[in-house]
Design an enzyme around this catalytic site. Structure first.
Site, mmCIF file in Angstrom:
data_model
loop_
_atom_site.group_PDB
_atom_site.id
_atom_site.type_symbol
_atom_site.label_atom_id
_atom_site.label_comp_id
_atom_site.label_asym_id
_atom_site.label_seq_id
_atom_site.Cartn_x
_atom_site.Cartn_y
_atom_site.Cartn_z
ATOM 1 N N HIS A 195 0.907 -1.131 0.118
ATOM 2 C CA HIS A 195 -0.038 0.018 0.053
ATOM 3 C C HIS A 195 0.810 1.214 -0.064
ATOM 4 O O HIS A 195 0.430 2.240 -0.586
ATOM 5 C CB HIS A 195 -1.187 0.136 1.167
ATOM 6 N N ARG A 221 11.070 14.417 11.227
ATOM 7 C CA ARG A 221 10.934 15.445 10.147
ATOM 8 C C ARG A 221 9.888 16.404 10.239
ATOM 9 O O ARG A 221 9.742 17.379 9.415
ATOM 10 C CB ARG A 221 10.931 14.685 8.837
#
Length: 160
Positions: A90, A129
């Site tokens: 996915h 991040r």
């Protein structure tokens, strides 16, 4: 050969910037959204000219960004999402679709749509991040959108 130099941030007055963030993995995208809005304000985009909204996930970012261009007449869009690898393919399908969709939208619309989509192997990589530890990638995407908007404006003036 003339060198095109983008104008200063003063040419951003009245420019409308949309920030679209995916709801999926909101523990990451919330931080990135905040970083993007803060970066836009720091560059002189007025709060009233920043439109922030949510879409279900990263897969929907290209269409949500298109809505911002078509219906809200955004001068630039910052697309924010986080796709974290799982145990199935996915991840690959979503990453490919969102990358292709945003690339196509940039080319077809001519409106800067900044790619603020994290594609990480782990939750830890994504959270690093989204915060300040390794730089807020939402803020970086917002700055990229501003740079492209300034470049576009400079080219308009160069051609006139």
């Amino acid at each position: 050969m003339p060198k095109i130099k983008p104008d200063s941030e003063s040419s951003l007055k009245g420019k409308k910037v949309a920030v679209v963030a995916a709801k999926w993995n909101s523990f990451v995208t919330d931080e990135m959204l905040e970083g993007a809005v803060s970066a836009l304000k720091a560059k002189g985009i007025e709060e009233d000219d920043i439109i922030s909204m949510r879409c279900p996930g990263s897969f929907e970012l290209p269409l949500a960004s298109k809505y911002c261009i078509d219906h809200l007449k955004a001068d630039a869009v910052v697309a924010i999402g986080a796709v974290i690898r799982g145990g199935t393919p996915h991840f690959d399908y979503v990453c490919d679709a969102v990358t292709r969709g945003i690339t196509d939208l940039n080319m077809k619309s001519g409106v800067p749509v900044a790619f603020g989509v994290l594609t990480t192997d782990t939750v830890e990589q994504a959270t690093e991040r989204a915060g300040m530890e390794k730089g807020n990638k939402g803020a970086e995407a917002a700055l990229s959108a501003i740079e492209m908007l300034l470049l576009k404006e400079a080219m308009k003036h160069e051609g006139s």
